[in-house]
Design a protein around this motif. Structure first.
Motif, short mmCIF file in Angstrom:
data_model
loop_
_atom_site.label_atom_id
_atom_site.label_comp_id
_atom_site.label_asym_id
_atom_site.label_seq_id
_atom_site.Cartn_x
_atom_site.Cartn_y
_atom_site.Cartn_z
N ALA A 10 0.84 -1.21 0.00
CA ALA A 10 0.00 0.00 0.00
C ALA A 10 0.87 1.26 0.00
CB ALA A 10 -0.94 -0.01 1.21
N ALA A 11 1.99 1.22 0.73
CA ALA A 11 2.89 2.38 0.77
C ALA A 11 3.52 2.63 -0.59
CB ALA A 11 3.98 2.17 1.83
N ASP A 12 3.94 1.55 -1.27
CA ASP A 12 4.51 1.69 -2.62
C ASP A 12 3.47 2.24 -3.58
OD1 ASP A 12 7.05 0.70 -1.95
OD2 ASP A 12 6.47 -1.38 -2.37
N LEU A 13 2.25 1.70 -3.50
CA LEU A 13 1.18 2.16 -4.39
C LEU A 13 0.88 3.64 -4.16
CD1 LEU A 13 -1.26 -0.89 -4.35
CD2 LEU A 13 0.33 -0.22 -6.17
N GLU A 14 0.92 4.07 -2.91
CA GLU A 14 0.67 5.48 -2.59
C GLU A 14 1.77 6.36 -3.19
OE1 GLU A 14 -1.35 8.74 -1.43
OE2 GLU A 14 -2.09 6.69 -1.35
N GLU A 15 3.01 5.89 -3.10
CA GLU A 15 4.14 6.64 -3.69
C GLU A 15 3.93 6.81 -5.20
OE1 GLU A 15 8.75 5.76 -4.99
OE2 GLU A 15 7.98 4.70 -3.22
N PHE A 16 3.55 5.72 -5.87
CA PHE A 16 3.32 5.79 -7.31
C PHE A 16 2.11 6.66 -7.64
CE2 PHE A 16 5.78 1.70 -7.35
CZ PHE A 16 6.87 2.21 -8.05
N LYS A 17 1.09 6.61 -6.79
CA LYS A 17 -0.11 7.42 -7.01
C LYS A 17 0.24 8.91 -7.00
CE LYS A 17 -4.79 8.06 -5.20
NZ LYS A 17 -5.76 7.61 -4.19
N VAL A 18 1.05 9.33 -6.04
CA VAL A 18 1.47 10.73 -5.95
C VAL A 18 2.29 11.12 -7.19
CG1 VAL A 18 2.94 12.34 -4.65
CG2 VAL A 18 1.38 10.81 -3.43
N LEU A 19 3.20 10.23 -7.59
CA LEU A 19 4.01 10.47 -8.78
C LEU A 19 3.14 10.63 -10.02
CD1 LEU A 19 6.93 10.36 -10.17
CD2 LEU A 19 6.41 7.94 -10.51
N ILE A 20 2.19 9.72 -10.18
CA ILE A 20 1.32 9.74 -11.36
C ILE A 20 0.41 10.97 -11.36
CG2 ILE A 20 -0.61 8.54 -12.49
CD1 ILE A 20 0.81 5.90 -11.62
N GLN A 21 -0.14 11.32 -10.21
CA GLN A 21 -1.00 12.51 -10.14
C GLN A 21 -0.22 13.76 -10.54
OE1 GLN A 21 -2.39 11.94 -6.09
NE2 GLN A 21 -4.39 11.21 -6.81
N GLY A 22 1.03 13.86 -10.13
CA GLY A 22 1.87 14.99 -10.53
C GLY A 22 2.11 15.01 -12.03
N LYS A 23 2.34 13.83 -12.60
CA LYS A 23 2.56 13.74 -14.04
C LYS A 23 1.29 14.07 -14.82
CE LYS A 23 6.59 10.80 -14.30
NZ LYS A 23 7.51 11.62 -15.07
N ALA A 85 -3.44 4.01 -15.16
CA ALA A 85 -2.51 3.54 -14.13
C ALA A 85 -3.10 3.81 -12.74
CB ALA A 85 -1.15 4.21 -14.29
N LEU A 86 -3.75 4.96 -12.57
CA LEU A 86 -4.39 5.26 -11.28
C LEU A 86 -5.49 4.24 -10.97
CD1 LEU A 86 -4.77 9.16 -11.19
CD2 LEU A 86 -3.21 7.72 -9.87
N ILE A 87 -6.23 3.82 -11.99
CA ILE A 87 -7.27 2.80 -11.81
C ILE A 87 -6.62 1.49 -11.36
CG2 ILE A 87 -8.97 1.37 -13.01
CD1 ILE A 87 -9.56 3.90 -14.75
N ARG A 88 -5.48 1.14 -11.98
CA ARG A 88 -4.79 -0.09 -11.57
C ARG A 88 -4.29 0.02 -10.14
NH1 ARG A 88 -2.81 0.68 -16.66
NH2 ARG A 88 -0.68 1.14 -15.97
N ILE A 89 -3.90 1.22 -9.71
CA ILE A 89 -3.48 1.40 -8.31
C ILE A 89 -4.67 1.12 -7.39
CG2 ILE A 89 -2.84 3.15 -6.60
CD1 ILE A 89 -0.89 4.29 -8.67
#
Length: 126
Positions: A10-23, A85-89
């Motif tokens: 969950a922590a890794d997914l949250e990190e990627f979620k923040v990265l993707i939202q910024g992109k 990708a956010l949906i996959r998260i």
């Protein structure tokens, strides 16, 4: 015997979620700029004062609009892929290669956050 599929924490997914939202935010701003330049013909009202080279200017303007349309299309696809990708998260399937079922490396996901294939699967396509 059922094998559990690997997935990111969950922590890794949250990190990627923040990265993707910024992109996504940056990509949508870039798309807006491309669309604005596509709409803005930058006509300074000099159409009738400079008939020389008019054909060249019109050709360049058409080429520029075509290039902007291509750029806009690519940018729209990029935004769509990031949103997928956010949906996959949310589904907790993010980072799992759709061919091998193995985890895609974090380095690859940081570089290409919308990736759905591991390097191994990508190389198999060649």
């Amino acid at each position: 015997m059922q094998e559990d599929r690997q997935r990111y924490s969950a922590a890794d997914l949250e990190e990627f979620k923040v990265l993707i939202q910024g992109k996504i935010e940056k990509a949508e701003k870039d798309l807006m700029l491309i669309r604005e330049s596509f709409i803005n013909d930058q006509n300074n009202g000099t159409d009738d004062t400079s008939p020389t080279f008019k054909a060249f200017e019109e050709g360049a303007e058409t080429l520029s609009k075509e290039q902007n349309a291509i750029l806009a299309g690519r940018q729209e696809k990029f935004v769509r892929d990031l949103k997928n990708a956010l949906i996959r998260i949310e589904n907790k399937t993010y980072g799992v290669c759709r061919v091998t079922g193995k985890l895609i490396s974090k380095d690859r996901l940081r570089a290409v956050p919308h990736a759905t294939l591991s390097i191994e699967a990508k190389n198999m396509q060649r």
